[in-house]
Write a protein that holds these residues in place. Structure first.
Motif, PDB file in Angstrom:
ATOM      1  N   GLU A 240      55.639 -58.600  23.576  1.00 11.56           N
ATOM      2  CA  GLU A 240      55.390 -57.535  22.603  1.00 11.56           C
ATOM      3  C   GLU A 240      55.732 -56.159  23.150  1.00 11.56           C
ATOM      4  O   GLU A 240      56.210 -55.280  22.422  1.00 11.56           O
TER       5      GLU A 240
ATOM      6  N   LEU B  32      66.357 -58.774  18.037  1.00 14.38           N
ATOM      7  CA  LEU B  32      65.894 -58.174  16.782  1.00 14.38           C
ATOM      8  C   LEU B  32      66.896 -58.317  15.637  1.00 14.38           C
ATOM      9  O   LEU B  32      66.657 -57.815  14.547  1.00 14.38           O
TER      10      LEU B  32
ATOM     11  N   SER C  90      61.421 -65.888  21.199  1.00 16.96           N
ATOM     12  CA  SER C  90      60.314 -64.931  21.274  1.00 16.96           C
ATOM     13  C   SER C  90      59.723 -64.717  19.883  1.00 16.96           C
ATOM     14  O   SER C  90      60.381 -64.139  19.013  1.00 16.96           O
ATOM     15  N   PRO C  91      58.489 -65.159  19.643  1.00 14.10           N
ATOM     16  CA  PRO C  91      57.875 -64.929  18.324  1.00 14.10           C
ATOM     17  C   PRO C  91      57.828 -63.457  17.956  1.00 14.10           C
ATOM     18  O   PRO C  91      58.032 -63.100  16.792  1.00 14.10           O
ATOM     19  N   ALA C  92      57.572 -62.595  18.950  1.00 10.55           N
ATOM     20  CA  ALA C  92      57.498 -61.158  18.668  1.00 10.55           C
ATOM     21  C   ALA C  92      58.854 -60.618  18.225  1.00 10.55           C
ATOM     22  O   ALA C  92      58.946 -59.780  17.318  1.00 10.55           O
TER      23      ALA C  92
ATOM     24  N   ILE D 128      61.291 -62.368  16.719  1.00  6.63           N
ATOM     25  CA  ILE D 128      61.588 -62.891  15.386  1.00  6.63           C
ATOM     26  C   ILE D 128      60.774 -62.172  14.316  1.00  6.63           C
ATOM     27  O   ILE D 128      61.298 -61.813  13.242  1.00  6.63           O
ATOM     28  N   GLU D 129      59.499 -61.937  14.587  1.00  7.58           N
ATOM     29  CA  GLU D 129      58.651 -61.250  13.602  1.00  7.58           C
ATOM     30  C   GLU D 129      59.190 -59.860  13.297  1.00  7.58           C
ATOM     31  O   GLU D 129      59.328 -59.467  12.128  1.00  7.58           O
ATOM     32  N   ARG D 130      59.523 -59.105  14.347  1.00  5.49           N
ATOM     33  CA  ARG D 130      60.054 -57.757  14.135  1.00  5.49           C
ATOM     34  C   ARG D 130      61.455 -57.823  13.522  1.00  5.49           C
ATOM     35  O   ARG D 130      61.802 -57.008  12.650  1.00  5.49           O
TER      36      ARG D 130
ATOM     37  N   ARG E 214      62.634 -60.039  11.446  1.00 10.57           N
ATOM     38  CA  ARG E 214      62.509 -60.310  10.013  1.00 10.57           C
ATOM     39  C   ARG E 214      62.131 -59.046   9.245  1.00 10.57           C
ATOM     40  O   ARG E 214      62.595 -58.827   8.115  1.00 10.57           O
ATOM     41  N   GLN E 215      61.306 -58.203   9.841  1.00 10.09           N
ATOM     42  CA  GLN E 215      60.939 -56.942   9.192  1.00 10.09           C
ATOM     43  C   GLN E 215      62.161 -56.038   9.035  1.00 10.09           C
ATOM     44  O   GLN E 215      62.372 -55.435   7.980  1.00 10.09           O
TER      45      GLN E 215
ATOM     46  N   CYS F 157      62.476 -69.061  14.990  1.00  9.70           N
ATOM     47  CA  CYS F 157      61.852 -68.985  16.311  1.00  9.70           C
ATOM     48  C   CYS F 157      61.927 -70.376  16.938  1.00  9.70           C
ATOM     49  O   CYS F 157      61.222 -71.298  16.514  1.00  9.70           O
TER      50      CYS F 157
END
Length: 244
Positions: A23, A68, A92-94, A96-98, A100-101, A117
């Motif tokens: 993160e 990213l 990295s889940p973090a 992928i999450e960011r 996608r945003q 992910c």
């Protein structure tokens, strides 16, 4: 949106741990990569151009180790062939999450992108016309690299390409020192202190293992690629394109 400044290694660390795309890194990654990798923006832009040229109708385009999603965003802006999609993978889940945003902010009706992910070594590559490894292979253990490149080659259509960007090593010690020092000067010019440069280098030593261009070309040929060309180099950072 204001870009957060990378200061992860600005203070002395009591215990050095291996570099991870966690993160903390995700929060500052755009700043980190632009200030650390010479020509990164040019590489991303030209990945888009290469994808636009080589994407084939009804095929998948992959970014393995997408972070990213900068490369997929560049690719989707250039691909005009119908019925193409982009599959972007990162473990990295973090990230992928960011990612996608950020992808959701790109609202133009363009090529669909799916962010996954997963371990890129376990993702099936099939019906592909473009595969991107953008500063990714260097984090794969060296004994496992040929198998990955062979699997990518097998999943590509004839006429498909692999775009491979890497930090590179040099077989001649004087040349290695020359390019390392230039890279450190590049970082200093972008505001990194000697402490930051030293601590980040120590954190990366065991997880990122660069190789020479000769090794990359040889591996690509061994995996079955018809040709591989160096299309970009700045200091000790390079990008190749290999054609099936």
């Amino acid at each position: 949106m204001m870009r957060k400044t990378d200061a992860i290694y600005a203070a002395p660390l009591q215990q050095m741990i291996d570099f991870k795309f966690d993160e903390r890194v995700v929060a500052v990654f755009p700043d980190m990569i632009q200030r650390s990798v010479p020509g990164y923006g040019m590489i991303i832009a030209n990945i888009g151009i290469l994808a636009g040229r080589y994407a084939q109708t009804g095929s998948h385009c992959y970014d393995l180790g997408c972070s990213l999603g900068a490369a997929p965003l560049a690719m989707r802006q250039r691909i005009s062939q119908p019925e193409c999609d982009i599959i972007a993978v990162d473990n990295s889940p973090a990230m992928i999450e960011r990612g996608r945003q950020l992808l959701a902010l790109d609202t133009l009706p363009t090529v669909p992108v799916t962010m996954i992910c997963a371990d890129l070594q376990e993702v099936a590559i099939d019906n592909a016309s473009v595969v991107v490894l953008n500063f990714t292979l260097q984090f794969i253990p060296p004994p496992e690299r040929l198998a990955l490149i062979r699997r990518i080659h097998a999943g590509l259509r004839p006429g498909g390409i692999l775009i491979l960007s890497e930090k590179i090593a040099f077989s001649e010690p004087g040349q290695q020192q020359f390019f390392e020092e230039l890279h450190h000067d590049f970082k200093r010019a972008n505001g990194y202190s000697d402490l930051e440069i030293s601590q980040k280098r120590s954190a990366l030593e065991r997880v990122m293992i660069p190789e020479t261009l000769a090794v990359h070309h040889q591996r690509l040929a061994e995996a079955g690629f018809a040709s591989s060309e160096l299309w970009f180099q700045c200091f000790n950072f390079a990008s190749l394109v290999a054609l099936k």
